[in-house]
Design an enzyme around this catalytic site. Sequence first.
Site, PDB file in Angstrom:
ATOM      1  N   HIS A 192      28.552 -43.467  39.241  1.00 23.68           N
ATOM      2  CA  HIS A 192      28.397 -44.569  38.505  1.00 23.68           C
ATOM      3  C   HIS A 192      29.942 -45.414  37.901  1.00 23.68           C
ATOM      4  CE1 HIS A 192      24.975 -42.176  38.242  1.00 23.68           C
ATOM      5  NE2 HIS A 192      24.129 -43.404  37.593  1.00 23.68           N
ATOM      6  N   ARG A 335      14.663 -47.677  31.792  1.00 24.75           N
ATOM      7  CA  ARG A 335      14.631 -46.206  32.153  1.00 24.75           C
ATOM      8  C   ARG A 335      15.542 -45.278  30.994  1.00 24.75           C
ATOM      9  NH1 ARG A 335      18.751 -43.986  36.992  1.00 24.75           N
ATOM     10  NH2 ARG A 335      20.071 -44.540  35.144  1.00 24.75           N
ATOM     11  N   GLU A 434      13.740 -39.715  43.244  1.00 24.15           N
ATOM     12  CA  GLU A 434      14.771 -39.425  43.474  1.00 24.15           C
ATOM     13  C   GLU A 434      15.502 -38.351  44.203  1.00 24.15           C
ATOM     14  OE1 GLU A 434      17.890 -41.545  40.791  1.00 24.15           O
ATOM     15  OE2 GLU A 434      15.645 -40.268  39.012  1.00 24.15           O
ATOM     16  N   ASN A 457      20.135 -43.553  45.274  1.00 22.43           N
ATOM     17  CA  ASN A 457      21.993 -43.380  45.206  1.00 22.43           C
ATOM     18  C   ASN A 457      21.717 -41.559  44.532  1.00 22.43           C
ATOM     19  OD1 ASN A 457      22.460 -45.436  45.014  1.00 22.43           O
ATOM     20  ND2 ASN A 457      22.311 -45.842  42.881  1.00 22.43           N
ATOM     21  N   ASP A 458      20.332 -41.169  43.857  1.00 25.62           N
ATOM     22  CA  ASP A 458      20.112 -39.805  44.401  1.00 25.62           C
ATOM     23  C   ASP A 458      19.758 -39.393  45.000  1.00 25.62           C
ATOM     24  OD1 ASP A 458      21.433 -39.026  41.758  1.00 25.62           O
ATOM     25  OD2 ASP A 458      20.512 -39.950  40.577  1.00 25.62           O
ATOM     26  N   ARG A 468      27.479 -38.275  45.724  1.00 24.28           N
ATOM     27  CA  ARG A 468      28.523 -38.973  46.043  1.00 24.28           C
ATOM     28  C   ARG A 468      29.182 -39.914  45.428  1.00 24.28           C
ATOM     29  NH1 ARG A 468      22.888 -40.493  41.333  1.00 24.28           N
ATOM     30  NH2 ARG A 468      24.519 -42.969  41.014  1.00 24.28           N
ATOM     31  N   CYS A 505      15.307 -49.184  43.718  1.00 21.83           N
ATOM     32  CA  CYS A 505      16.647 -49.626  42.679  1.00 21.83           C
ATOM     33  C   CYS A 505      17.885 -48.499  42.719  1.00 21.83           C
ATOM     34  CB  CYS A 505      16.057 -49.402  41.492  1.00 21.83           C
ATOM     35  SG  CYS A 505      15.560 -48.339  40.856  1.00 21.83           S
TER      36      CYS A 505
HETATM   37  C1  PEP Z   1      19.241 -43.823  41.923  1.00 25.10           C
HETATM   38  O1  PEP Z   1      19.887 -42.594  41.772  1.00 25.10           O
HETATM   39  O2  PEP Z   1      19.369 -44.444  43.282  1.00 25.10           O
HETATM   40  C2  PEP Z   1      19.684 -44.086  40.578  1.00 25.10           C
HETATM   41  C3  PEP Z   1      19.118 -45.949  40.793  1.00 25.10           C
HETATM   42  O3  PEP Z   1      19.821 -44.467  40.090  1.00 25.10           O
HETATM   43  P1  PEP Z   1      21.255 -43.988  39.345  1.00 25.10           P
HETATM   44  O4  PEP Z   1      22.417 -44.779  40.061  1.00 25.10           O
HETATM   45  O5  PEP Z   1      21.105 -44.597  38.266  1.00 25.10           O
HETATM   46  O6  PEP Z   1      21.291 -42.474  39.652  1.00 25.10           O
HETATM   47 MG    MG Z   2      19.848 -41.405  39.946  1.00 30.63          MG
END
Ligand code: PEP
Ligand code: MG
Length: 586
Positions: A192, A335, A434, A457-458, A468, A505
Site C-alpha cells: 500500500h 469500499r 481477492e 493485489n491480494d 505483496r 481494480c
Molecule cells: C487488491 O487487493 O487488489 C485491491 C485493490 O485492494 P488493496 O490493494 O487496497 O488491498
Molecule cells: Mg486488497
Amino acid sequence: MHKISGIAVSPGIIIGRVLLIDDTRSLRVARRTIDQADVAAELERFEFARKAAINELDELHKSAAVEMGKEAAKIFLFHIGVLNDPSVLTPVRQAIEQDHVNAEFAISSTFRKLAEKFAAHPDSTFRSKVDDLRDLAHRLLRDLGHGGQETIADMDEGTVIVARDLTPSQTANFDRDKITAFVTALGGPTSHTAIVAGALSLPAVVGAKGVMLQARTGQKIIVDGERGFVVLDPDESTISKYRHEQIEARKVSLSLSEFAKLPAITADGVRINIMGNIEFPDEVEQVESRGGMGVGLYRTEFLYLTGDREPTEEDHYQSYKRCAELLNGKPLTIRTVDLGADKYTQAQEEIPERNPFLGLRSIRYSLKNQKMFRTQLRAILRASTLGPIKIMFPLITNIAEFRSGQYFLREEMEELDEQGIAYDKDIEVGMMVEVPAAALMAGAFAREVDFFSIGTNDLVQYTLAVDRTNERVASMYTPIHPAVLKLIRDVSRAGRRHDIPVSCCGQSAADPAFAALLLGLGVRSISATASSLPMLKKTIRSLTVPQCERIVKKAISFDSEAEASSYVLSRLRKRVPEVFDGRPVA
Ligand code: PEP
Ligand code: MG
C-alpha cells in the site's frame, strides 16, 4: 557513483537530494565497513558529534535550570557525564579503530549494549536511565546527519526520502511541496505504500537492497521510477542522460494525453468501462483529466491513516460528498475500510499481529468493530443521494461475512428511515474478489451480490503465497500466472451466468498486458491508478476482443508462469509494438 537496483512502483524520474530517515524507535543503523585510511576521519566525526551534543546539552541544562529548577535540570548533567565517560567512549573508539566500522554503527551498537545492561540492572536507578541512553544515542546520530522525523520538517524542495521502510500513512502524510520521490530498502510491488506513491504521483523505488548502507543525507540522487534504479552521487554524464529522459517522458505523457479524451472501445467496437482508483477525494480530478469514467475503487481507509483521530460520520460524509461533487454525476464505488495488514491504525500498531495479511484485516476488522463500521455505512448511505454511489465490501471470504455486512447496512437504513433522512434505497452492494476461496465460490456469491470487483493485489499474493510487501519474494509475485488467470476466468464466468458486472481494480489492471488478458477473460470494466488510464485506453483501442481471447486461452494452458508471460508479451509485441515494445510484463 553508485547504482542500486530495486522495484519500480511509481513511474517518473527525479534528480534530487537524499534525506535519510532512520527508524527513530530503534538504535539499529547501517553497518558500513571503512578503510584503515578512513579511521582517523571517522574518529573525528565521532568527536565532532560528541562535542556538538555536549554543547547542546549544556545549553539545555542552563535553560532547564531556569524553567524547571536546578534539581530537574540535573538530568542533562548526567547526559554530559555519559559523553565524557571513558567506559562509554573507549568501546565506541575501539569499534571504529579495530572493527573498522562507521561512527554511527559504533555509537548505536555501544549504546544499545549499554541500554540492555542498564535495563537488566537490579538497581532501579540504572533501569530508569535506559530511555536517557537512547535519547543520547539519537542525539549523537542526529549530529552525524541521521535525522528522525524532526528532520523531515526541515527538508528542502527536491528532497528524496530514503528509508528502510515506510508505512502507507507516513507516505500519505508527506509534504508534497518538498518531497519529490522516495526509495526504500524493503517493500514489495503492490504494497500500500507503493500504491500511495502512485496516488500522489511520487516516483518511487522499493526493495532497493543496500540503499541504507550507501545513501547519505544531502547526497545527490537519481530515482528512476520507470526501471527501478537508484543512482547515488551520479556523474555529470548520467545526470544529463536522465535530464534528457525526463524531457522524453514528458513528451510521451503529452502524446498519451490525447487518448484520455477518446472513448475506451476495442478495435472491434466493444465498449470498456475505464475507471480510476483513489485514496483521497482530490484524486478525482486526476481521474477525470486522464479520461476515467468514474471511480471504481475508493480506498476509504486512508481517512484513518491520514488523521490523528478516528474519523467521525461527518468526516466520512464530507469526503464522499467531495468525491460526488467532483465526479458530477459519474459513478463512485466506495469500499468500506480495509484496515489491517500493512494499513495500521494507531491502536493496531500497539498490538502487532504475527501474520497480519492473514489476520484481522479488512471486512473482518470492520465486523469486529461494529461501531466504526456502522458509522461509515451511515455516512455512505447519507451520501448516496448525491450521485450514483455503490458500496463494496473488501476481502470477503465466506458468504456469512457478506450477509453480516448487509445486515448492518439494512439496520442503518432502518435507522435513517426512522429519522426521515434520505438515502438511495436501491444502492448496489458488491464485493471484492481477492481471496482464492471467494473466486472458487464465485457462483454462490453471484446469487447475492450486485457486482464483483477482482482485487489482484491480494488475489495474487494469496494464490501464489507471496507476500505483496516483501522484496525478497518480489520476483515470485507474477500476476500473469495460469493459476491466477483461471481464478479470474471463473469469476468472470460466474458474473456472466448470473448477469452481474465484473470489474478488476488491482494494480495489475494498470499493466497493458494484463489488461489485454482481462479483456480476453470477459472482464469489461477496469479500475486503475489515474496515471495509467491514457495508456490503458491506447491499448484497448488497438486490440480486438477475439485477439485477447486467443492470447489468454493459450496463456492459461501453460504449465508455468514464465512460459505464460513470455508468450503473452511476444504475442502482444507482434500485435501492438507501439505499446509493448520494451515493456516488462507485470
Ligand atoms: C487488491 O487487493 O487488489 C485491491 C485493490 O485492494 P488493496 O490493494 O487496497 O488491498
Ligand atoms: Mg486488497
